[in-house]
Design an enzyme around this catalytic site. Structure first.
Site, short mmCIF file in Angstrom:
data_model
loop_
_atom_site.label_atom_id
_atom_site.label_comp_id
_atom_site.label_asym_id
_atom_site.label_seq_id
_atom_site.Cartn_x
_atom_site.Cartn_y
_atom_site.Cartn_z
N GLY A 69 0.81 -1.21 0.00
CA GLY A 69 0.00 0.00 0.00
C GLY A 69 0.85 1.27 0.00
N ASN A 149 -7.84 4.18 8.53
CA ASN A 149 -7.26 3.03 9.22
C ASN A 149 -7.37 3.12 10.73
OD1 ASN A 149 -5.43 5.13 8.25
ND2 ASN A 149 -3.89 4.14 9.52
N GLN A 177 -7.66 -0.08 3.55
CA GLN A 177 -8.46 -0.64 4.64
C GLN A 177 -9.85 -1.07 4.17
OE1 GLN A 177 -7.51 -1.49 7.64
NE2 GLN A 177 -5.50 -0.53 7.63
N SER A 197 -3.48 -3.17 -0.67
CA SER A 197 -2.33 -3.86 -0.07
C SER A 197 -2.72 -5.30 0.26
CB SER A 197 -1.94 -3.12 1.21
OG SER A 197 -1.00 -3.88 1.93
N HIS A 199 -1.45 -7.58 2.41
CA HIS A 199 -1.42 -8.18 3.75
C HIS A 199 -2.58 -7.76 4.64
CE1 HIS A 199 0.46 -4.88 6.30
NE2 HIS A 199 0.64 -4.40 5.08
N THR A 235 11.88 -6.77 -10.99
CA THR A 235 11.29 -8.08 -11.30
C THR A 235 10.03 -8.26 -10.45
OG1 THR A 235 13.47 -8.94 -11.76
CG2 THR A 235 11.74 -10.57 -11.33
N CYS A 323 1.93 2.32 12.56
CA CYS A 323 3.08 3.21 12.37
C CYS A 323 3.28 4.11 13.59
CB CYS A 323 2.86 4.09 11.15
SG CYS A 323 2.21 3.19 9.76
#
Ligand code: PLP
Length: 380
Positions: A69, A149, A177, A197, A199, A235, A323
């Site tokens: 994200g 979030n 989210q 994102s 995860h 890659t 965070c």
């Protein structure tokens, strides 16, 4: 243990790992290689891209795989702003994720952009007329998150995007989210760019995607071999992209009814917490909110101490965004909602996945009551 920090991250689902496994082992090719091993990886990547595109209601060529994200937000904000010669002005809100706020700040510091932060109300909502008033002739990009979030408030993104489009201004939304809970069809939302994102959805960390409409120019942030149509070199994480697609398919299966059941359980949880802790307040919007998240302030305590008391009772939660957790600083989101700093320090966020149901939440509400009582007794 009851895990109530799904907004920070979630476990990789078994089916996702199984889908990824071949691309980490036998089918390990580089999709840019012109031999059978590479071609097999390229096909897997194309299939994953098609799944993401179908989910978002866009063309496969509009999907750029990223490392998550944060990178998707960086690419959207910096990439669109720097590629658009129209001006040097950005419109956003003060409650965006750091990935957006810091990208905007980078543009301000190094590229001379001006930034207008549209205020939110006490529930975290942007007023569309305030948003419209912030747009200017030289506005290059507007970026407003779909769901917050920390407080879970869901913005009227379709309406905001329509306002931006009347002025021909590209509109990006951070849907990290919201993914897995809300309908992200970009056709419905009408946005030009949207970040997700893996995860947060049951795919691994290190994979995400940016949808960016083909006609919107994007200056790459990562330069190199020209992968992802030159928009993101490096890659490709083939196994990650396959995992993201698998997580999306699993998440879409029964999403609507799951979201409704989860929202009902959340409402019961909120009612139970407020009954157990009369001085508590729910943060964010009472109705326009994510189904599986509830954040409270507990005046007279410290959020960090409540977290510790909860963990002693086998409940893992968070004081806000991962965070900011542990930084000791009050959340920029709660401050923007005009909570006093002292009260903002008492915030605890509960966010969960489909595995947590009403019985677990009822037990959590009881534990919250005990934890707050314990901490309040020590604090006084
Ligand atoms: N945007 C929002 C709203 C988030 O909640 C997060 C992560 O917590 C991100 C962006 C960053 O995503 P990632 O952890 O994949 O870099």
């Amino acid at each position: 243990m009851i895990y109530l920090d799904a907004a920070a991250t979630s476990a990789v689902r078994r089916e996702v790992l199984e889908a990824m496994w071949p691309y980490l082992t036998g089918d390990f090719g580089n999709p840019s290689s012109h031999h059978t091993v590479g071609e097999s990886a390229a096909r897997a990547l194309a299939d994953a891209r098609a799944t993401v595109a179908e989910w978002l209601g866009c063309r496969p060529s509009d999907v750029v795989f990223t490392s998550g994200g944060t990178e998707a937000d960086n690419l959207a904000v910096k990439g669109i702003a720097l590629a658009t010669p129209r001006g040097r002005h950005i419109v956003t809100t003060p409650i965006e994720h750091e990935a957006v706020l810091e990208s905007v700040d980078y543009l301000r510091r190094l590229h001379g952009f001006e930034v207008t932060f549209v205020d939110v109300d006490g529930t975290g909502l942007v007023d569309p007329s305030d948003f419209a008033a912030a747009l200017r002739e030289d506005t290059t990009l507007a970026t407003v998150m779909l769901a917050n979030n920390e407080i879970g408030t869901v913005q009227p993104v379709a309406e905001l995007a329509a306002i931006a489009h009347e002025r021909r201004i590209p509109f990006h939304t951070d849907a990290v989210q919201a993914a897995g809970w809300l309908d992200l069809g970009s056709a419905a939302l009408g946005v030009d760019a949207l970040s997700i994102s893996g995860h947060k959805l049951g795919a691994p960390k290190g994979i995400g995607a940016l949808f960016v409409r083909g006609r919107i120019p994007v200056e790459p942030v990562i330069h190199g071999g020209g992968q992802e149509r030159g928009r993101r070199s490096g890659t490709e994480n083939v196994a990650g992209a396959v995992g993201l697609a698998a997580a999306i398919r699993l998440g879409e299966d029964g999403r609507h009814s799951r979201a409704e059941t989860t929202a009902a359980a959340r409402d019961a949880f909120v009612t139970a917490v407020l009954a157990r802790v009369p001085q508590a307040a729910l943060t964010g919007h009472p109705v326009r909110r994510l189904p599986a998240s509830a954040s409270f302030v507990f005046p007279g305590t410290s959020g960090e101490s409540v977290l510790l008391e909860l963990e002693r009772r086998g409940i893992v939660s968070s004081s806000g965004s991962a965070c900011a957790a542990g930084s000791g600083e009050a959340s920029h989101v709660l401050l923007a909602l005009r909570f006093e700093e002292e009260i903002a320090q008492t915030a605890v966020r509960f966010s969960w996945g489909p595995e947590v149901g009403a019985p677990e939440l009822a037990a959590v509400a009881d534990a919250v009551g005990e934890a707050v009582e314990t901490v309040a007794a020590i604090t006084q």
